[in-house]
Design an enzyme around this catalytic site. Structure first.
Site, PDB file in Angstrom:
ATOM      1  N   GLN A  13     -13.985  76.842  16.047  1.00  0.00           N
ATOM      2  CA  GLN A  13     -12.625  77.111  15.596  1.00  0.00           C
ATOM      3  C   GLN A  13     -12.117  78.432  16.175  1.00  0.00           C
ATOM      4  O   GLN A  13     -12.867  79.398  16.266  1.00  0.00           O
ATOM      5  CB  GLN A  13     -12.618  77.181  14.064  1.00  0.00           C
ATOM      6  CG  GLN A  13     -11.274  76.899  13.470  1.00  0.00           C
ATOM      7  CD  GLN A  13     -11.361  76.490  12.008  1.00  0.00           C
ATOM      8  OE1 GLN A  13     -12.338  75.907  11.576  1.00  0.00           O
ATOM      9  NE2 GLN A  13     -10.334  76.769  11.252  1.00  0.00           N
ATOM     10  N   SER A  93     -20.709  77.050  15.577  1.00  0.00           N
ATOM     11  CA  SER A  93     -20.192  76.583  14.287  1.00  0.00           C
ATOM     12  C   SER A  93     -19.739  75.126  14.384  1.00  0.00           C
ATOM     13  O   SER A  93     -20.564  74.236  14.575  1.00  0.00           O
ATOM     14  CB  SER A  93     -19.064  77.511  13.817  1.00  0.00           C
ATOM     15  OG  SER A  93     -18.660  77.184  12.514  1.00  0.00           O
ATOM     16  N   LEU A  94     -18.437  74.863  14.297  1.00  0.00           N
ATOM     17  CA  LEU A  94     -17.917  73.508  14.477  1.00  0.00           C
ATOM     18  C   LEU A  94     -18.446  72.869  15.764  1.00  0.00           C
ATOM     19  O   LEU A  94     -18.739  71.675  15.822  1.00  0.00           O
ATOM     20  CB  LEU A  94     -16.384  73.572  14.530  1.00  0.00           C
ATOM     21  CG  LEU A  94     -15.694  72.390  15.208  1.00  0.00           C
ATOM     22  CD1 LEU A  94     -15.722  71.189  14.301  1.00  0.00           C
ATOM     23  CD2 LEU A  94     -14.291  72.749  15.635  1.00  0.00           C
ATOM     24  N   HIS A 202     -18.858  80.681   6.516  1.00  0.00           N
ATOM     25  CA  HIS A 202     -20.253  81.078   6.746  1.00  0.00           C
ATOM     26  C   HIS A 202     -20.735  82.201   5.819  1.00  0.00           C
ATOM     27  O   HIS A 202     -21.348  83.174   6.260  1.00  0.00           O
ATOM     28  CB  HIS A 202     -20.488  81.444   8.221  1.00  0.00           C
ATOM     29  CG  HIS A 202     -20.234  80.295   9.137  1.00  0.00           C
ATOM     30  ND1 HIS A 202     -21.037  79.173   9.169  1.00  0.00           N
ATOM     31  CD2 HIS A 202     -19.235  80.063  10.033  1.00  0.00           C
ATOM     32  CE1 HIS A 202     -20.553  78.313  10.047  1.00  0.00           C
ATOM     33  NE2 HIS A 202     -19.452  78.826  10.570  1.00  0.00           N
ATOM     34  N   GLN A 251     -25.651  75.230   7.589  1.00  0.00           N
ATOM     35  CA  GLN A 251     -24.753  75.983   8.461  1.00  0.00           C
ATOM     36  C   GLN A 251     -23.462  76.407   7.751  1.00  0.00           C
ATOM     37  O   GLN A 251     -22.857  77.422   8.101  1.00  0.00           O
ATOM     38  CB  GLN A 251     -24.431  75.109   9.683  1.00  0.00           C
ATOM     39  CG  GLN A 251     -23.709  75.808  10.807  1.00  0.00           C
ATOM     40  CD  GLN A 251     -22.619  74.923  11.406  1.00  0.00           C
ATOM     41  OE1 GLN A 251     -21.767  74.395  10.704  1.00  0.00           O
ATOM     42  NE2 GLN A 251     -22.673  74.759  12.721  1.00  0.00           N
TER      43      GLN A 251
END
Length: 315
Positions: A13, A93-94, A202, A251
């Site tokens: 993101q 991440s994503l 997170h 995560q």
């Protein structure tokens, strides 16, 4: 350049931009089909939001996440017909979902629906204004951890994205993160600034989102990844589906150990990294982690041509 191994890396993101994927979709049927599959999976024209915007809509987390995933997979489908097979994949991440799609851990349509929900759950986990994030530049991880500890005062404040030796993003309750930025400034950080984000990703405040997402992930049909996936939460290689599920669940509240993931891949012999999807954020971080490695990117026609040319010359 490609004497060593190749790893594909996928952005997260923040890399979204109106127009992403449009050029590739207009020229390559494989890219166009990825957008069509995403539109069908979601039941609305995600492709239109990617190609035409508006930008404020594209910035909504539950739209941003499937949009970046789709633009990344569209680019991947064009690229993979023109390059040798990678040895590893990873995503920020994503982007770890894009990496798992690339590795065949789960299907693309399932991933698109899952990350739409992931974005929605993350947005709904914490009321707007309760949490935020900040970037701390030019301060090492141990010092940042110390700043977070001292700023918490009973609230949540912790490292969220360990992006490079020079850039760590922290996350938590707004007041605690604000205190941490002041402390970081006082303790010699090059810069500490609050980020314009919609939620504190997170960190432990995301636990409600993690619990909801776990239910969705457990329903997915998953299989053993074709390529080992360097996972964010442990900075270790994931080579089976049960471990993939576990790491994607953790995560949501865990730190993204990107710096450590990249170093892990370098230790495995990776010499060339290819950022697949919109933007060049990960190539920028690569320069801070290890300038001796090659980082190429594929997000549009020009970058695709340049990357394929670079790989061909090096072969």
């Amino acid at each position: 350049m490609t004497d060593g191994k190749i790893a594909l890396i996928f952005p997260g993101q923040g890399s979204q931009v109106v127009g992403m994927g449009k050029e590739l979709a207009e020229k390559y049927p494989a890219a166009r089909q990825a957008f069509e599959e995403a539109d069908e999976a979601l039941g609305y024209k995600l492709s239109h939001m990617c190609f035409e915007g508006p930008e404020d809509q594209l910035r909504l987390t539950e739209i941003t996440q499937p949009a970046i995933l789709t633009a990344s997979i569209a680019a991947l489908r064009v690229l993979e017909t023109q390059m040798p097979k990678p040895c590893y994949v990873a995503g920020h991440s994503l982007g770890e979902y894009s990496a798992h799609v690339a590795s065949g851990t789960f299907g693309f349509a399932d991933a698109v629906r899952t990350v739409r929900n992931r974005g929605k759950y993350m947005q709904e986990a914490v009321p707007v204004g309760v949490g935020t994030m900040a970037a701390i530049l030019g301060m090492d991880l141990e010092k940042v951890k110390g700043v977070c500890r001292d700023a918490a005062q009973g609230e949540v404040c912790s490292p969220a994205n360990i992006n490079s030796p020079d850039q760590i993003v922290i996350s938590g309750n707004t007041a605690a993160v604000e205190r941490a930025t002041k402390l970081a400034d006082e303790r010699g950080a090059k810069r500490a600034k609050l980020l314009p984000v919609s939620a504190p990703f997170h960190c432990s405040l995301m636990k409600p989102a993690q619990d909801r997402l776990e239910g969705d992930l457990k329903k997915l049909k998953m299989q053993k990844p074709v390529y080992p996936v360097a996972c964010n939460v442990d900075a270790e290689l994931v080579t089976d589906d049960m471990r993939a599920l576990d790491t994607l669940v953790r995560q949501v509240t865990g730190s993204v150990k990107w710096d450590q993931c990249v170093r892990l891949l370098i230790a495995q012999g990776v010499e060339t990294f290819i950022e697949v999807g919109p933007g060049k954020v990960l190539c920028g971080l690569m320069r801070q982690i290890d300038r001796s490695k090659t980082c190429l990117n594929v997000g549009d026609e020009a970058s695709l041509a340049k990357t394929v040319d670079g790989l061909t010359k090096a072969a």
